[in-house]
Design an enzyme around this catalytic site. Structure first.
Site, PDB file in Angstrom:
ATOM      1  N   ARG A  75       0.835  -1.213   0.000  1.00  0.00           N
ATOM      2  CA  ARG A  75       0.000   0.000   0.000  1.00  0.00           C
ATOM      3  C   ARG A  75       0.869   1.262   0.000  1.00  0.00           C
ATOM      4  O   ARG A  75       0.516   2.269  -0.610  1.00  0.00           O
ATOM      5  CB  ARG A  75      -0.940  -0.017   1.212  1.00  0.00           C
ATOM      6  N   ASN A 111      -7.890   8.421   6.443  1.00  0.00           N
ATOM      7  CA  ASN A 111      -6.933   7.862   5.499  1.00  0.00           C
ATOM      8  C   ASN A 111      -5.525   7.894   6.083  1.00  0.00           C
ATOM      9  O   ASN A 111      -5.191   8.762   6.890  1.00  0.00           O
ATOM     10  CB  ASN A 111      -6.968   8.637   4.168  1.00  0.00           C
ATOM     11  N   HIS A 128      -6.372   7.832  11.959  1.00  0.00           N
ATOM     12  CA  HIS A 128      -5.927   6.438  11.958  1.00  0.00           C
ATOM     13  C   HIS A 128      -4.441   6.307  11.674  1.00  0.00           C
ATOM     14  O   HIS A 128      -3.975   5.243  11.254  1.00  0.00           O
ATOM     15  CB  HIS A 128      -6.727   5.625  10.923  1.00  0.00           C
TER      16      HIS A 128
HETATM   17  C1  BV8 Z   1     -11.703   1.701  18.796  1.00  0.00           C
HETATM   18  C2  BV8 Z   1      -6.354   0.680   9.728  1.00  0.00           C
HETATM   19  C3  BV8 Z   1     -11.748   1.964  21.126  1.00  0.00           C
HETATM   20  C4  BV8 Z   1      -5.478   1.601   8.999  1.00  0.00           C
HETATM   21  C5  BV8 Z   1      -8.708   0.961  10.073  1.00  0.00           C
HETATM   22  C6  BV8 Z   1     -19.444  -2.848  16.791  1.00  0.00           C
HETATM   23  C7  BV8 Z   1     -20.181  -1.693  16.552  1.00  0.00           C
HETATM   24  C8  BV8 Z   1     -19.555  -0.451  16.446  1.00  0.00           C
HETATM   25  C9  BV8 Z   1     -18.164  -0.347  16.610  1.00  0.00           C
HETATM   26  C10 BV8 Z   1     -17.445  -1.505  16.830  1.00  0.00           C
HETATM   27  C11 BV8 Z   1     -18.077  -2.749  16.930  1.00  0.00           C
HETATM   28  N1  BV8 Z   1     -17.114  -3.676  17.140  1.00  0.00           N
HETATM   29  C12 BV8 Z   1     -15.902  -3.070  17.193  1.00  0.00           C
HETATM   30  C13 BV8 Z   1     -16.094  -1.741  17.026  1.00  0.00           C
HETATM   31  C14 BV8 Z   1     -15.053  -0.700  17.022  1.00  0.00           C
HETATM   32  C15 BV8 Z   1     -14.351  -0.676  15.669  1.00  0.00           C
HETATM   33  C16 BV8 Z   1     -15.349  -0.457  14.558  1.00  0.00           C
HETATM   34  O1  BV8 Z   1     -15.854   0.640  14.363  1.00  0.00           O
HETATM   35  N2  BV8 Z   1     -15.644  -1.553  13.805  1.00  0.00           N
HETATM   36  C17 BV8 Z   1     -16.619  -1.421  12.731  1.00  0.00           C
HETATM   37  C18 BV8 Z   1     -16.053  -2.051  11.454  1.00  0.00           C
HETATM   38  C19 BV8 Z   1     -17.922  -2.101  13.164  1.00  0.00           C
HETATM   39  N3  BV8 Z   1     -13.465   0.478  15.748  1.00  0.00           N
HETATM   40  C20 BV8 Z   1     -12.222   0.308  16.250  1.00  0.00           C
HETATM   41  O2  BV8 Z   1     -11.753  -0.756  16.577  1.00  0.00           O
HETATM   42  C21 BV8 Z   1     -11.435   1.595  16.416  1.00  0.00           C
HETATM   43  N4  BV8 Z   1     -10.892   1.631  17.745  1.00  0.00           N
HETATM   44  O3  BV8 Z   1     -12.903   1.648  18.728  1.00  0.00           O
HETATM   45  O4  BV8 Z   1     -10.981   1.833  19.960  1.00  0.00           O
HETATM   46  C22 BV8 Z   1     -11.733   0.603  21.740  1.00  0.00           C
HETATM   47  C23 BV8 Z   1     -10.505   0.056  22.079  1.00  0.00           C
HETATM   48  C24 BV8 Z   1     -10.497  -1.209  22.669  1.00  0.00           C
HETATM   49  C25 BV8 Z   1     -11.704  -1.914  22.873  1.00  0.00           C
HETATM   50  C26 BV8 Z   1     -12.918  -1.340  22.466  1.00  0.00           C
HETATM   51  C27 BV8 Z   1     -12.946  -0.090  21.886  1.00  0.00           C
HETATM   52  C28 BV8 Z   1     -10.270   1.636  15.428  1.00  0.00           C
HETATM   53  C29 BV8 Z   1     -10.807   1.998  14.070  1.00  0.00           C
HETATM   54  C30 BV8 Z   1      -9.647   2.123  13.075  1.00  0.00           C
HETATM   55  C31 BV8 Z   1      -9.499   0.819  12.371  1.00  0.00           C
HETATM   56  N5  BV8 Z   1      -8.458   0.928  11.347  1.00  0.00           N
HETATM   57  N6  BV8 Z   1      -7.718   0.823   9.206  1.00  0.00           N
HETATM   58  C32 BV8 Z   1      -5.445   1.118   7.574  1.00  0.00           C
HETATM   59  O5  BV8 Z   1      -4.956   0.000   7.343  1.00  0.00           O
HETATM   60  O6  BV8 Z   1      -5.931   1.890   6.738  1.00  0.00           O
HETATM   61  S1  BV8 Z   1     -10.308   1.152   9.544  1.00  0.00           S
HETATM   62  C33 BV8 Z   1     -10.422   1.259   7.855  1.00  0.00           C
HETATM   63  O7  BV8 Z   1     -11.790   1.647   7.588  1.00  0.00           O
HETATM   64  C34 BV8 Z   1      -9.583   2.392   7.251  1.00  0.00           C
HETATM   65  O8  BV8 Z   1      -8.769   3.065   8.187  1.00  0.00           O
HETATM   66  C35 BV8 Z   1     -10.621   3.363   6.710  1.00  0.00           C
HETATM   67  O9  BV8 Z   1     -10.187   4.645   6.894  1.00  0.00           O
HETATM   68  C36 BV8 Z   1     -11.775   3.053   7.567  1.00  0.00           C
HETATM   69  C37 BV8 Z   1     -13.092   3.567   7.100  1.00  0.00           C
HETATM   70  O10 BV8 Z   1     -13.305   3.178   5.755  1.00  0.00           O
HETATM   71  P1  BV8 Z   1     -13.633   4.368   4.696  1.00  0.00           P
HETATM   72  O11 BV8 Z   1     -12.518   5.346   4.752  1.00  0.00           O
HETATM   73  O12 BV8 Z   1     -15.007   4.866   4.926  1.00  0.00           O
HETATM   74  O13 BV8 Z   1     -13.514   3.599   3.336  1.00  0.00           O
HETATM   75  P2  BV8 Z   1     -14.616   2.618   2.691  1.00  0.00           P
HETATM   76  O14 BV8 Z   1     -13.952   1.841   1.603  1.00  0.00           O
HETATM   77  O15 BV8 Z   1     -15.349   1.896   3.784  1.00  0.00           O
HETATM   78  O16 BV8 Z   1     -15.682   3.597   2.008  1.00  0.00           O
HETATM   79  C38 BV8 Z   1     -15.271   4.377   0.901  1.00  0.00           C
HETATM   80  C39 BV8 Z   1     -16.429   5.313   0.618  1.00  0.00           C
HETATM   81  O17 BV8 Z   1     -16.025   6.206  -0.415  1.00  0.00           O
HETATM   82  C40 BV8 Z   1     -17.667   4.589   0.106  1.00  0.00           C
HETATM   83  O18 BV8 Z   1     -18.801   5.115   0.777  1.00  0.00           O
HETATM   84  C41 BV8 Z   1     -17.716   4.959  -1.390  1.00  0.00           C
HETATM   85  O19 BV8 Z   1     -19.055   5.076  -1.853  1.00  0.00           O
HETATM   86  C42 BV8 Z   1     -17.055   6.298  -1.379  1.00  0.00           C
HETATM   87  N7  BV8 Z   1     -16.399   6.689  -2.633  1.00  0.00           N
HETATM   88  C43 BV8 Z   1     -15.842   5.882  -3.595  1.00  0.00           C
HETATM   89  N8  BV8 Z   1     -15.324   6.659  -4.572  1.00  0.00           N
HETATM   90  C44 BV8 Z   1     -15.542   7.957  -4.226  1.00  0.00           C
HETATM   91  C45 BV8 Z   1     -16.228   7.982  -2.995  1.00  0.00           C
HETATM   92  N9  BV8 Z   1     -16.590   9.118  -2.377  1.00  0.00           N
HETATM   93  C46 BV8 Z   1     -16.274  10.283  -2.999  1.00  0.00           C
HETATM   94  N10 BV8 Z   1     -15.621  10.340  -4.175  1.00  0.00           N
HETATM   95  C47 BV8 Z   1     -15.246   9.214  -4.823  1.00  0.00           C
HETATM   96  N11 BV8 Z   1     -14.597   9.284  -5.998  1.00  0.00           N
END
Ligand code: BV8
Ligand code: ZN
Length: 253
Positions: A75, A111, A128
């Site tokens: 990446r 990002n 992140h």
């Molecule tokens: C935490 C690593 C406290 C870096 C990433 C159940 C319910 C709710 C929450 C949770 C749960 N179980 C666990 C959790 C917490 C968890 C979480 O939220 N899980 C989710 C999946 C359910 N969160 C965590 O663990 C966070 N920490 O909560 O700590 C804690 C601590 C201990 C114990 C408990 C709690 C940590 C979150 C960070 C995780 N790391 N990545 C890397 O390798 O990159 S997350 C990963 O997803 C990326 O970082 C990315 O940034 C992130 C979000 O994704 P998006 O950026 O939105 O990208 P995606 O592809 O999903 O979407 C793209 C969008 O763009 C689409 O909508 C598309 O339509 C659009 N698009 C496409 N083209 C275009 C466009 N838009 C505009 N223009 C275009 N041209």
């Protein structure tokens, strides 16, 4: 009668920006898509090949450090080979427009590709972390990114495992980063959520905090995000197309 196509956003959004003292933005992988950086959850996204559980967490890293280091090295090669796109540039212009008239601006990104900084954004929070930085799991020393010749990359100081400086699932976001971004959301007059599916917390909570605190919240995304129904406006389009039009619609600073 052929209807002239207007801009994909409302006059209200432009007016709210004109009147705004404080503007805050959240971005996700979608804003880097037009630079050629794959998103996570789109059909051709990164997660299609791997599942997040396999890669973006400490357990996965410890059980197979070479796989995870290789994935981030791959990446890193991608992001070092691409350029910021008009969407990144427009947000840097928006920042200059807001601060140029004495307003406040903060961009919080999920990002880890460093493209907002390269586009010139100054008031930037990397929620992140950044895959352009690595550090030693054992002693914390910053580590060179060159992939290990044989076997997993280890620290030159103490031989510990080297990991990317990103926030994995289950890991806390940097304290200062989430505090600053939360405050900016709570105080914003206008909040833009750009290119995020809004499924990952706590980042996905920021636009909702802004909405509840009375900001005008608009999302820019070709498809509705998880939180779209709770926002004031959904601007259906690609960031690289929409954001330059939005900035062009603003009066001279
Ligand atoms: C935490 C690593 C406290 C870096 C990433 C159940 C319910 C709710 C929450 C949770 C749960 N179980 C666990 C959790 C917490 C968890 C979480 O939220 N899980 C989710 C999946 C359910 N969160 C965590 O663990 C966070 N920490 O909560 O700590 C804690 C601590 C201990 C114990 C408990 C709690 C940590 C979150 C960070 C995780 N790391 N990545 C890397 O390798 O990159 S997350 C990963 O997803 C990326 O970082 C990315 O940034 C992130 C979000 O994704 P998006 O950026 O939105 O990208 P995606 O592809 O999903 O979407 C793209 C969008 O763009 C689409 O909508 C598309 O339509 C659009 N698009 C496409 N083209 C275009 C466009 N838009 C505009 N223009 C275009 N041209
Ligand atoms: Zn070390």
């Amino acid at each position: 009668m052929h209807q002239p196509i207007g801009p994909p956003f409302s006059d209200t959004l432009v007016q709210r920006l004109r009147d705004a003292q404080r503007v805050a933005v959240l971005t996700g992988a979608g804003i880097s898509a037009e630079s050629g950086v794959p998103t996570f959850r789109d059909p051709d996204g990164l997660w299609q090949k791997f599942r997040p559980e396999e890669l973006a967490n400490v357990e996965a890293f410890l059980s197979n450090p070479e796989l995870v280091q290789g994935w981030y090295a791959h990446r890193r090669e991608i992001v070092e080979a691409v350029e910021p796109n008009p969407g990144h540039v427009a947000l840097a212009e928006l920042e200059r427009w807001v601060t140029g008239r004495g307003g406040e601006f903060l961009l919080s990104t999920q990002n880890v590709d460093g493209l907002h900084a390269r586009a010139g954004t100054e008031n930037l929070v990397e929620l992140h972390g950044s895959l352009l930085r690595s550090y030693c799991l054992r002693c914390g020393a910053p580590a060179a990114e060159s992939a290990g010749a044989h076997g997993p990359l280890t620290c030159e100081e103490c031989g510990g495992l080297v990991r990317p400086d990103v926030v994995w699932f289950g890991e806390m976001l940097p304290e200062e980063a989430i505090a600053q971004s939360t405050e900016a959301a709570a105080l914003a007059d206008v909040y833009l959520s750009v290119g995020t599916s809004a499924v990952v917390y706590p980042a996905a909570g920021l636009p909702q905090i802004a909405r509840q605190a009375g900001a005008y919240v608009a999302e820019v995304n070709p498809t509705p995000s998880d939180i779209a129904p709770r926002l004031n406006e959904q601007v259906r389009g690609r960031a690289g197309d929409v954001l330059p039009l939005l900035v062009a619609a603003l009066p001279e600073a």
